[in-house]
Write a protein that holds these residues in place. Structure first.
Motif, short mmCIF file in Angstrom:
data_model
loop_
_atom_site.label_atom_id
_atom_site.label_comp_id
_atom_site.label_asym_id
_atom_site.label_seq_id
_atom_site.Cartn_x
_atom_site.Cartn_y
_atom_site.Cartn_z
N GLN A 420 0.81 -1.22 0.00
CA GLN A 420 0.00 0.00 0.00
C GLN A 420 0.85 1.27 0.00
O GLN A 420 0.68 2.13 -0.85
CB GLN A 420 -1.01 0.00 1.15
CG GLN A 420 -1.99 -1.16 1.04
CD GLN A 420 -3.19 -1.01 1.93
OE1 GLN A 420 -3.09 -0.54 3.06
NE2 GLN A 420 -4.33 -1.44 1.45
N GLU A 421 1.72 1.42 0.95
CA GLU A 421 2.72 2.49 0.95
C GLU A 421 4.08 1.84 1.12
O GLU A 421 4.29 1.07 2.06
CB GLU A 421 2.48 3.51 2.06
CG GLU A 421 1.10 4.16 2.05
CD GLU A 421 0.92 5.14 0.91
OE1 GLU A 421 1.92 5.50 0.26
OE2 GLU A 421 -0.24 5.54 0.65
N LYS A 431 4.07 5.05 -3.14
CA LYS A 431 3.58 3.71 -3.44
C LYS A 431 4.57 3.00 -4.35
O LYS A 431 5.41 3.64 -4.99
CB LYS A 431 2.20 3.80 -4.11
CG LYS A 431 1.12 4.39 -3.22
CD LYS A 431 -0.22 4.40 -3.91
CE LYS A 431 -1.29 5.04 -3.04
NZ LYS A 431 -1.50 4.33 -1.77
N ASN A 435 1.99 0.80 -8.88
CA ASN A 435 0.79 1.55 -8.55
C ASN A 435 1.15 2.98 -8.14
O ASN A 435 0.56 3.53 -7.22
CB ASN A 435 0.01 0.86 -7.43
CG ASN A 435 -1.39 1.42 -7.24
OD1 ASN A 435 -1.99 1.94 -8.18
ND2 ASN A 435 -1.90 1.31 -6.03
N SER A 436 2.12 3.56 -8.82
CA SER A 436 2.62 4.87 -8.40
C SER A 436 1.56 5.96 -8.46
O SER A 436 1.62 6.94 -7.72
CB SER A 436 3.84 5.27 -9.24
OG SER A 436 3.53 5.23 -10.62
N GLY A 438 -1.58 5.37 -7.74
CA GLY A 438 -2.60 5.03 -6.76
C GLY A 438 -3.94 4.63 -7.35
O GLY A 438 -4.92 4.47 -6.62
#
Length: 821
Positions: A420-421, A431, A435-436, A438
């Motif tokens: 997630q982070e 992230k 998934n940069s 989000g």
């Protein structure tokens, strides 16, 4: 006898390989993606041990195959379970009576009166470690009284997590004494029978004195007894294990059925999304080996400890089916996102996933880990809830293959982790690269990974064949096998993210060296692998350090050592600078990027910063003062001749870059300076048949591995005679497991040995230097992900493990690829 092979290739290359003896890996990579999602098997037989995180903490994967109702275990082993006699804090809330002032009298005796002591909830520790009772003084004395329904115990163990020095007493008898700490985990210490005889029904006392000598402080303790495993499962017969760059493949015989089990972590460096996406495949292929038809089911079970830092953390597990997939997920209830930093730390935020196509008609359920094997082997049909919260849970997937004959049948599961982070970068949480923005969900990535399964597996196999072929051509069979061992380990010691301004950040963790993030002198030895396969990742290794200086956050006239302690990249935390080391590393690797890409655009972007560092090296680099270099474990060293080589090569690299940028005056100045320094170095370091460790200490020697960049970049600062002289001398100093780092000790760094080997001008000398490293990797008794710091006389690790620097093994491949251009 079980055969243990490092797979040298696939298809056509198999027939060319002659294996004269059994071969093995120090530890076998199963699921390898980043510093937090990294699961290994430490034994040659996959079913001989509990699988573990690279730190050694148990992260259990279990596999059972049921053939016509009979079960065989092929993956993992049962964790040791315990009956709680006196709970630790991960078992149940409890209090200690305590004092921080030295008590009078016999404070450890059961009859001692501690009425004036305070009461506090365990664990005790410094506040930063989430202790329930803060402890900041140097000494602490604690007592805990308890009763026993049955004091006639035949076996008992102390369950203890402590930092630092400790003495533990049970009813006045010393049961444990240790100077040091347990590295943020519980240890189990058997208690002598003579002490157990003193147990009673009422008023037993566990008494402890602990001293905090430095750093963190921690105390948590309980008492347990072992649970005896009932009805153990038969073992599948492992016939072979093969390792390639992206896969680890096992072959088993389970009664009348043969099982092929393949773990694939598709770390294909040309596809950054694939490198970043933490999803591995576990593929099962079964067929009859006796020409009969058999009913076959397979259990894959994953402990939820994969999503915890310590085993006592509460976890919530759920059925999370999505589209065409059956999915189980689990994560801690606490979800302390990016709240912990350090070395021997595992992730306890985000969620683990186990998924398989619904078309497989698999059965998935959540079950206590201790019951996972027995419920499957006994064929129990217990209805399980779709969500469960607790400790010691696991995720089970049962694959039904139905009737299996001579025709092979195949199914697979996917194991993934959504953090997630991923990284905190100067106060901003980032992230993972996949998934940069989000906007993606992990479920959607699992669906995509499943849809692309066949294509990804074929790409992985094709890459493995190509990589081995090139490594074989570059350095021979044993060299190629070292590259195979290093590939996944090196990549999985990094996390790929994008900076707030969109630049790649490929952030290393110093595994078991100090936990630093984005360390320049870890980047330096790791870089050859990424220079071979994707120079953009090398930029990702450097970008954060350039940004640190160019933002004004780092104002010193040399490069920083690191950006913090993993996973928090908020600025250097290492206690001492390495000015010549890190500045030289940054300049040399910028030159290597220019060589790999055939242009100097990256250098142009950072020219001002590079110029500041080059100016510093021009003043301080040739005859370095008393300081650390990348080999900081060896201590400070003044007038270090190998560090001087680094500065000279860096200045020559800067001159080369200046020339390509049209900075004619700077090019002439720094190229002439570097050549003059090289000539001076040859005089000052000369020690007859070799060059000395330092300019002022004759009769010493060291590996001059930094010379390799003079050769690879074609700088021609040092004549070939320097390389030849050193190599000839090194060949007289070798031990059974390699060339020592220098004359001070017999330990060495395997990455540096391979760099040094590239100085050789013929295959015989190259192999003479490389082969003992292969022998070390094949024979070491240190069963951990490959340690790059080992003792050359015994083949045992000295320190470090699972580090990215084994990417440096690809230095010969880099030379081979560059020479083809």
């Amino acid at each position: 006898m079980i055969k243990r092979y490092l797979l040298t290739s696939f298809a056509v290359f198999i027939s060319t390989v002659v294996l004269a003896q059994e071969e093995r890996a120090p530890s076998y990579p199963l699921i390898t993606h980043d510093a937090y999602f990294s699961i290994w098997s430490s034994t040659d037989q996959l079913n001989a041990s509990v699988t573990n995180h690279w730190t050694g903490a148990e992260q259990s994967l279990l596999g059972i195959i049921k053939v016509d109702g009979k079960s065989y275990r092929f993956l993992g082993n049962s964790s040791q379970n315990y009956n709680v006699i006196l709970p630790s804090s991960e078992d149940k809330h409890y209090n200690f009576s305590y004092t921080e002032t030295a008590p009078g009298g016999d404070w450890k005796a059961a009859e001692y009166s501690a009425g004036d002591w305070r009461t506090g909830a365990a664990p005790f520790g410094d506040v930063s470690q989430f202790a329930k009772t803060a402890w900041s003084s140097k000494n602490l004395w604690v007592r805990r009284s308890f009763d026993l329904a049955d004091p006639m115990l035949k076996e008992l163990a102390l369950k203890l997590n402590h930092d630092d020095n400790i003495e533990v007493y049970l009813n006045g008898s010393l049961i444990y004494s240790h100077v040091g700490w347990t590295n943020n985990k519980f240890v189990y210490i058997p208690i002598a029978i003579s002490v157990l005889k003193g147990l009673k029904k009422e008023n037993n006392v566990l008494a402890i004195h602990i001293a905090n000598t430095a750093g963190g402080a921690w105390l948590d303790a309980g008492l347990v007894s072992k649970t005896i495993l009932q009805n153990p499962v038969a073992l599948a017969q492992q016939k072979s294990v093969n390792i390639t760059a992206t896969q680890t493949k096992y072959e088993f015989k389970s009664g009348g059925v043969d099982l092929s089990l393949t773990f694939t972590s598709p770390l294909l460096l040309g596809d950054l999304h694939m490198v970043s996406r933490p999803i591995s495949y576990v593929t099962y292929k079964v067929k009859s080996n006796d020409k009969k038809v058999h009913n076959v089911d397979i259990l894959f079970n994953a402990s939820t400890s994969i999503a915890t830092n310590t085993s006592g953390q509460e976890v919530k597990a759920d059925v999370a089916n999505s589209g065409p997939l059956a999915i189980l997920k689990a994560g801690t209830t606490e979800q302390p996102i990016l709240k912990k930093r350090g070395d021997d730390i595992r992730i306890d935020w985000g969620y683990m996933y186990v998924a398989t196509p619904l078309a497989n008609k698999a059965t998935q359920y959540i079950i206590p880990q201790k019951n996972a094997i027995s419920e499957f082997t006994k064929g129990l049909k217990i209805i399980r809830p779709s969500s469960e919260t607790g400790t010691g849970l696991s995720l089970s997937t049962v694959l039904s293959f139905g009737k299996v004959g001579l025709a092979e049948k195949q199914q697979y599961v996917m194991v993934g982790y959504d953090d997630q982070e991923a990284i905190q970068y100067f106060g901003q949480n980032l992230k993972a690269y996949w998934n940069s923005d989000g906007m993606k969900t992990f479920n959607s990535e699992l669906v995509k990974a499943s849809a692309d399964y066949g294509k990804i597996i074929q790409k992985s196999i094709a890459f493995d064949v190509s990589m081995y072929k090139n490594a074989l051509a570059a350095g021979g069979d044993k060299y190629a096998k070292l590259c195979v061992l290093g590939y996944r380990q090196s990549i999985a010691a990094h996390k790929l993210v994008k900076s707030p301004n969109g630049e790649l950040l490929f952030m290393s963790k110093e595994n078991f060296s100090n936990g630093s993030i984005h360390t320049v002198d870890v980047t330096y030895p790791s870089a050859p692998l990424f220079l071979v396969y994707n120079p953009e990742l090398v930029k990702g290794l450097l970008n954060g350090i350039f940004a640190y200086s160019e933002s004004g956050k780092w104002v010193k006239p040399f490069a920083a050592h690191d950006l913090g302690t993993y996973p928090l990249a908020n600025g250097q935390t290492y206690g001492e600078d390495m000015p010549v080391e890190e500045s030289g590393n940054m300049i040399i690797l910028t030159g290597a990027i220019a060589k790999a890409e055939g242009n100097v655009e990256y250098a142009k972007k950072h020219w001002k910063t590079l110029s500041v560092w080059a100016e510093y090296l021009s003043r301080e680099g040739f005859d370095p003062g008393n300081q650390l270099c990348t080999d900081d474990f060896a201590g400070h060293l003044a007038r270090n001749s190998n560090l001087s080589v680094k500065a000279i090569v860096a200045l020559g690299t800067y001159g080369m870059l200046a020339e390509k940028l049209g900075e004619t005056a700077q090019a002439k100045k720094y190229t002439a300076m570097a050549k003059e320094m090289a000539l001076k170095w040859m005089i000052m370091a000369d020690d007859g048949d070799h060059y000395a460790l330092t300019f002022d200490k004759k009769g010493t020697w060291s590996q001059k591995y930094n010379l390799v960049w003079d050769k690879l970049l074609g700088l021609n600062l040092f004549p070939k005679s320097v390389y030849d002289k050193e190599v000839k001398f090194y060949l007289t100093k070798q031990n059974p497991y390699g060339l020592p780092l220098d004359s001070r000790k017999t330990y060495s760094k395997s990455d540096w040995i391979l760099w040094t080997s590239v100085l050789a001008d013929n295959r015989a000398d190259f192999e003479a230097l490389v082969n003992p490293v292969y022998k070390y990797a094949n024979e070491t008794t240190s069963r951990v992900p490959l340690s790059d710091w080992h003792e050359t006389t015994t083949g045992r690790m000295t320190g470090f493990q699972a580090r990215s620097v084994v990417g440096g093994y690809f230095i010969k491949m880099l030379e081979y690829e560059w020479n083809k251009k």
